[in-house]
Motif scaffolding. Structure first.
Motif, PDB file in Angstrom:
ATOM      1  N   ARG A 107       0.827  -1.217   0.000  1.00  0.00           N
ATOM      2  CA  ARG A 107       0.000   0.000   0.000  1.00  0.00           C
ATOM      3  C   ARG A 107       0.859   1.264   0.000  1.00  0.00           C
ATOM      4  O   ARG A 107       0.438   2.309  -0.496  1.00  0.00           O
ATOM      5  N   THR A 108       2.057   1.167   0.574  1.00  0.00           N
ATOM      6  CA  THR A 108       2.894   2.362   0.747  1.00  0.00           C
ATOM      7  C   THR A 108       3.600   2.766  -0.540  1.00  0.00           C
ATOM      8  O   THR A 108       3.713   3.962  -0.859  1.00  0.00           O
ATOM      9  N   THR A 109       4.079   1.778  -1.298  1.00  0.00           N
ATOM     10  CA  THR A 109       4.899   2.070  -2.477  1.00  0.00           C
ATOM     11  C   THR A 109       4.237   3.023  -3.465  1.00  0.00           C
ATOM     12  O   THR A 109       4.854   4.013  -3.904  1.00  0.00           O
ATOM     13  N   PRO A 110       2.967   2.823  -3.869  1.00  0.00           N
ATOM     14  CA  PRO A 110       2.356   3.762  -4.830  1.00  0.00           C
ATOM     15  C   PRO A 110       2.197   5.177  -4.264  1.00  0.00           C
ATOM     16  O   PRO A 110       2.282   6.152  -5.015  1.00  0.00           O
ATOM     17  N   TRP A 111       1.995   5.295  -2.971  1.00  0.00           N
ATOM     18  CA  TRP A 111       1.839   6.626  -2.391  1.00  0.00           C
ATOM     19  C   TRP A 111       3.171   7.374  -2.322  1.00  0.00           C
ATOM     20  O   TRP A 111       3.226   8.593  -2.510  1.00  0.00           O
ATOM     21  N   LEU A 112       4.254   6.660  -2.068  1.00  0.00           N
ATOM     22  CA  LEU A 112       5.568   7.303  -2.091  1.00  0.00           C
ATOM     23  C   LEU A 112       5.924   7.736  -3.521  1.00  0.00           C
ATOM     24  O   LEU A 112       6.514   8.809  -3.737  1.00  0.00           O
ATOM     25  N   LYS A 113       5.572   6.911  -4.491  1.00  0.00           N
ATOM     26  CA  LYS A 113       5.794   7.291  -5.898  1.00  0.00           C
ATOM     27  C   LYS A 113       4.965   8.532  -6.232  1.00  0.00           C
ATOM     28  O   LYS A 113       5.443   9.448  -6.930  1.00  0.00           O
ATOM     29  N   PHE A 114       3.739   8.559  -5.748  1.00  0.00           N
ATOM     30  CA  PHE A 114       2.865   9.708  -5.977  1.00  0.00           C
ATOM     31  C   PHE A 114       3.476  10.977  -5.371  1.00  0.00           C
ATOM     32  O   PHE A 114       3.453  12.056  -5.986  1.00  0.00           O
ATOM     33  N   LEU A 115       4.048  10.860  -4.174  1.00  0.00           N
ATOM     34  CA  LEU A 115       4.709  12.021  -3.548  1.00  0.00           C
ATOM     35  C   LEU A 115       5.835  12.551  -4.423  1.00  0.00           C
ATOM     36  O   LEU A 115       6.012  13.771  -4.567  1.00  0.00           O
ATOM     37  N   ASP A 116       6.610  11.641  -4.997  1.00  0.00           N
ATOM     38  CA  ASP A 116       7.690  12.063  -5.899  1.00  0.00           C
ATOM     39  C   ASP A 116       7.125  12.831  -7.094  1.00  0.00           C
ATOM     40  O   ASP A 116       7.697  13.851  -7.522  1.00  0.00           O
ATOM     41  N   GLU A 117       6.019  12.350  -7.638  1.00  0.00           N
ATOM     42  CA  GLU A 117       5.412  13.030  -8.791  1.00  0.00           C
ATOM     43  C   GLU A 117       4.887  14.407  -8.405  1.00  0.00           C
ATOM     44  O   GLU A 117       5.020  15.375  -9.167  1.00  0.00           O
TER      45      GLU A 117
END
Length: 367
Positions: A107-117
């Protein structure tokens, strides 16, 4: 006293809200055993700064779609492919911070990627409104690597929690339980040196009688078992078993107990006792010297065991005072008791409750 009123945890809340108000997203890494309640404290402080926290529950949808749905469930763009850029300048972003609690890698990985974007969008579109998030990472999510970039502030909650924070709470709660005096100081200090950073353990220890507090191995082993720790458990900051305090790496007392490290635990009990009793014993020494000053002065100058010439009664140690008084025909049971207590603590040995709280130590000395 609530732990969230201590300097360290207050500073953590202030740091989170400050960064959010600056326009950054914030990731807080929260280890096991850290005090609960960060989100409610941040929500209250953020509201006072004109910000509103809106909770998001992660699901199978992409973060961009999840936020857009939270802003407006009827947004027509939800019917098409959504990118992070679609959120720029969306109504409702102003004054809103989305927060999530994440506990696993998936669950965490896509949200961290989203933060980078989002951070990239902030750099490429500095004048436009972009989403701000507060991510609280716990349990399995703590293994995820978090990129530290402009627009993303990463805070380790544990780094804001210091021994002094727990000590303040311990002394206040001990005072409420034991009243004022030496007993509350001994209980508060000993509990603090055993709990160090674990407020849950602190509450457990404060409920114990002094006999078990000064011999804490059974209590600590029970506590460790409740946490599903075993002698094979590896101490780590994520599981609450390890923390750096004042530059030294400390193992949780529960783990020390279940691994049979009685010497370490005895040292912690001694540290708590010594912080209270050593200053008191020094006051008793000075009172004894004042009470027998004329007799002691008549024995000086005198060469002690270290081949040092003592010229003043004020420079005599308790053992030396006892010896010179005995040589002068004065035998004081109380002087010997104070000397023996001082000797025990000087050799890193703690005292039993009856001796630590005895009137011989606690009360002023007078002939």
């Amino acid at each position: 006293m609530n732990e969230w009123l201590t300097p360290g945890l207050t500073a953590l809340v202030e740091a989170v809200v400050s960064k959010l108000c600056e326009g950054s997203s914030v990731v807080v890494r929260i280890p096991r055993l850290f005090p609960a309640g960060l989100e409610s404290r941040v929500r209250t402080a953020a509201r006072e700064s004109g910000e509103m926290l809106k909770r998001i529950d992660p699901d199978e949808h992409s973060p961009a779609r999840r936020l857009m749905s939270a802003l407006d469930p009827d947004d027509p763009e939800l019917s098409v492919e959504i990118s992070t850029a679609c959120l720029l300048d969306k109504p409702g972003l102003e004054g809103t911070v989305f927060w999530l609690r994440l506990t696993d890698v998936a669950r965490t990985t896509p949200w961290l990627k989203f933060l980078d974007e989002v951070a990239t969008l902030r750099r490429t579109h500095p004048g436009r409104l972009s989403p701000r998030l507060l991510l609280l990472l716990e349990e399995g999510a703590l293994t995820c690597a978090v990129g530290r970039k402009v627009g993303i502030e990463v805070l380790d909650a544990d780094a804001h929690l210091d021994f002094i924070d727990l000590l303040l709470v311990a002394m206040h709660r001990a005072r409420m339980t034991c009243g004022s005096g030496i007993k509350s100081q001994l209980v508060g200090q000993t509990c603090s040196h055993l709990a160090i950073w674990d407020f849950g353990l602190l509450d457990r220890l404060l409920d114990e009688p002094m006999e078990r507090l000064f011999q804490p191995d059974p209590v600590l082993m029970d506590y460790a078992s409740e946490l599903d720790w075993s002698p094979e458990t590896t101490p780590d900051w994520t599981n609450g078993g390890l923390k750096t305090c004042d530059g030294a790496v400390r193992v949780h007392s529960g783990l020390a107990a279940i691994r049979g490290d009685s010497l370490d635990l005895a040292s912690r009990v001694w540290s708590g006792q010594a912080s209270v009793l050593m200053p008191i014993l020094e006051m008793r020494r000075q009172e004894i010297v004042d009470a027998y000053r004329d007799i002691l002065r008549a024995c000086l100058p005198w060469k002690n065991l270290y081949e040092e010439w003592i010229q003043s009664p004020d420079d005599l140690e308790l053992g030396e005072v006892d010896y010179l008084l005995s040589r002068s025909g004065i035998v004081s049971a109380r002087v010997k008791a104070i000397k023996n207590a001082r000797n025990e603590l000087s050799h890193l040995r703690s005292l039993p409750p009856l001796k630590a709280l005895s009137s011989e130590i606690v009360s002023r000395f007078a002939r």
